[in-house]
Design an enzyme around this catalytic site. Sequence first.
Site, PDB file in Angstrom:
ATOM      1  N   GLN A 294      12.009  33.686   3.481  1.00 45.04           N
ATOM      2  CA  GLN A 294      10.583  34.002   3.583  1.00 45.04           C
ATOM      3  C   GLN A 294      10.150  34.881   2.408  1.00 45.04           C
ATOM      4  OE1 GLN A 294       8.293  32.932   6.110  1.00 45.04           O
ATOM      5  NE2 GLN A 294       6.895  33.688   4.565  1.00 45.04           N
TER       6      GLN A 294
ATOM      7  N   ARG B 152       7.437  28.071   1.371  1.00 48.13           N
ATOM      8  CA  ARG B 152       8.795  28.025   1.946  1.00 48.13           C
ATOM      9  C   ARG B 152       9.510  26.765   1.462  1.00 48.13           C
ATOM     10  NH1 ARG B 152      10.063  30.751   6.659  1.00 48.13           N
ATOM     11  NH2 ARG B 152      12.131  29.905   6.284  1.00 48.13           N
TER      12      ARG B 152
ATOM     13  N   ARG C 198      20.183  30.243  11.472  1.00 48.29           N
ATOM     14  CA  ARG C 198      19.233  31.221  12.020  1.00 48.29           C
ATOM     15  C   ARG C 198      19.853  31.756  13.303  1.00 48.29           C
ATOM     16  NH1 ARG C 198      12.788  30.922  13.059  1.00 48.29           N
ATOM     17  NH2 ARG C 198      12.927  31.410  10.855  1.00 48.29           N
TER      18      ARG C 198
ATOM     19  N   HIS D 182      15.241  38.274   6.401  1.00 51.81           N
ATOM     20  CA  HIS D 182      14.629  36.944   6.288  1.00 51.81           C
ATOM     21  C   HIS D 182      14.410  36.623   4.804  1.00 51.81           C
ATOM     22  CE1 HIS D 182      12.870  33.348   7.535  1.00 51.81           C
ATOM     23  NE2 HIS D 182      11.761  33.761   8.114  1.00 51.81           N
TER      24      HIS D 182
ATOM     25  N   ASP E  62       3.499  41.467  10.437  1.00 47.82           N
ATOM     26  CA  ASP E  62       4.327  40.505  11.179  1.00 47.82           C
ATOM     27  C   ASP E  62       4.169  40.836  12.658  1.00 47.82           C
ATOM     28  OD1 ASP E  62       6.234  38.577  11.886  1.00 47.82           O
ATOM     29  OD2 ASP E  62       7.946  39.825  11.361  1.00 47.82           O
TER      30      ASP E  62
ATOM     31  N   CYS F 195       4.183  36.200   7.635  1.00 46.17           N
ATOM     32  CA  CYS F 195       5.188  35.125   7.548  1.00 46.17           C
ATOM     33  C   CYS F 195       4.901  34.002   8.532  1.00 46.17           C
ATOM     34  CB  CYS F 195       6.576  35.700   7.794  1.00 46.17           C
ATOM     35  SG  CYS F 195       6.756  36.502   9.404  1.00 46.17           S
TER      36      CYS F 195
HETATM   37  N1  NVA Z   1       9.972  39.000  12.834  1.00 47.41           N
HETATM   38  C1  NVA Z   1       9.823  37.656  13.349  1.00 47.41           C
HETATM   39  C2  NVA Z   1       9.829  36.687  12.222  1.00 47.41           C
HETATM   40  C3  NVA Z   1       9.726  35.243  12.633  1.00 47.41           C
HETATM   41  C4  NVA Z   1       9.720  34.308  11.474  1.00 47.41           C
HETATM   42  C5  NVA Z   1      10.929  37.348  14.336  1.00 47.41           C
HETATM   43  O1  NVA Z   1      12.089  37.697  14.045  1.00 47.41           O
HETATM   44  O2  NVA Z   1      10.653  36.804  15.402  1.00 47.41           O
HETATM   45  N1   CP Z   2       8.223  32.250   9.071  1.00 46.85           N
HETATM   46  C1   CP Z   2       9.170  31.546   9.720  1.00 46.85           C
HETATM   47  O1   CP Z   2      10.374  31.686   9.481  1.00 46.85           O
HETATM   48  O2   CP Z   2       8.685  30.675  10.640  1.00 46.85           O
HETATM   49  P1   CP Z   2       9.502  29.829  11.721  1.00 46.85           P
HETATM   50  O3   CP Z   2      10.003  30.792  12.762  1.00 46.85           O
HETATM   51  O4   CP Z   2       8.516  28.852  12.274  1.00 46.85           O
HETATM   52  O5   CP Z   2      10.660  29.152  11.043  1.00 46.85           O
END
Ligand code: NVA
Ligand code: CP
Length: 320
Positions: free
Chosen positions: A147, A307, A117, A144, A239, A279
């Site tokens: 997800q 997930r 990540r 992502h 989101d 998500c």
């Molecule tokens: N769009 C959000 C998704 C988190 C799972 C982010 O990138 O922070």
């Molecule tokens: N939806 C998701 O990826 O959540 P986290 O940021 O908690 O991993």
Amino acid sequence: MSHPMVVDNMKSKLQGKDFLRVGDFTKEDLMELIYLAIKLKNKQKMGEPHRYLEGKTLAMIFEKSSTRTRVSFETGMYQLGGMAQFLSSSDMQLGNGETVADTAQVLSRYVDVIMIRTFGHEIVEEVAENASVPVINGLTDYAHPCQVLADLMTIYEEKGKFEGLKLAYVGDGNNMSQSLIVGCALMGIDCYVSTPEGYEVEQSIMDIVTDAAKTSGAKIIQTTDPKEAVKNADVIYTDVWTSMGFEDEQEARVKAFADYQVNTDLVQGAKDDYLFMHCLPAKRDLEVTSEVIDGNNSVVFDQAENRLHAQKAVLVSIVE
Ligand code: NVA
Ligand code: CP
């Protein structure tokens, strides 16, 4: 629900493949993963052992926070008979200047699969180019995919089909929406993407989506009007307005997105049995009101649970 295909010998044509972007897969690949995820979910619920990755190890590199991704991958590997290692990039030599390429090669000598990540999508691609084991994208600023696989699984469980459904995405044209609309276009779900001006999804994504929609027959509409998007929708997805890494823009974003809140007024336009999806993590009473996210149409915790099952399907399919 009966599923036409199960992967009994656990040998998938996806073995050895990276899982970086939804658009790297066909509708058939995604369907195979969803069926396998449902099968693994049933096994887990029935308490049936399914230790298909006995002795295998997953390295998980995190450059951003996580609850779901970390816990679901770690638990998933454990349930599959393997183990996962949590690696915070700031505690790794990566944080002291060891290159991404060297890190990928070293980890490949120890583990069977790598999840990362991070911020720039090019970093995930660099890991994949240099690793000799499969690499999974656990979220970048661009995409992502884990997800979206869980989300498609959730839609399939709830609605039993993809074709003929209408999904309305309301909010930021970010990593989440970019992957979601590619996934929906591949599966044949009509997508209405409503974002404020200046916050649209990338043109390169629209090109991929348009291409995928030509094959699946999905309708893809971009609009600035959330009401138009939500009209008769089967699924409403939103989101956060400020994704990780964009915190400096928070104030401007709260203003820009003020008319894009998913609230009881907006959801009036959707079908009665619409699904509310997010998500998570959610910023309650910004992009969605508590009334909607806690309401009867909300499936956000099913998405979060899926997930686990969807990622187990990915791991079982790609690990050699
Ligand atoms: N769009 C959000 C998704 C988190 C799972 C982010 O990138 O922070
Ligand atoms: N939806 C998701 O990826 O959540 P986290 O940021 O908690 O991993």
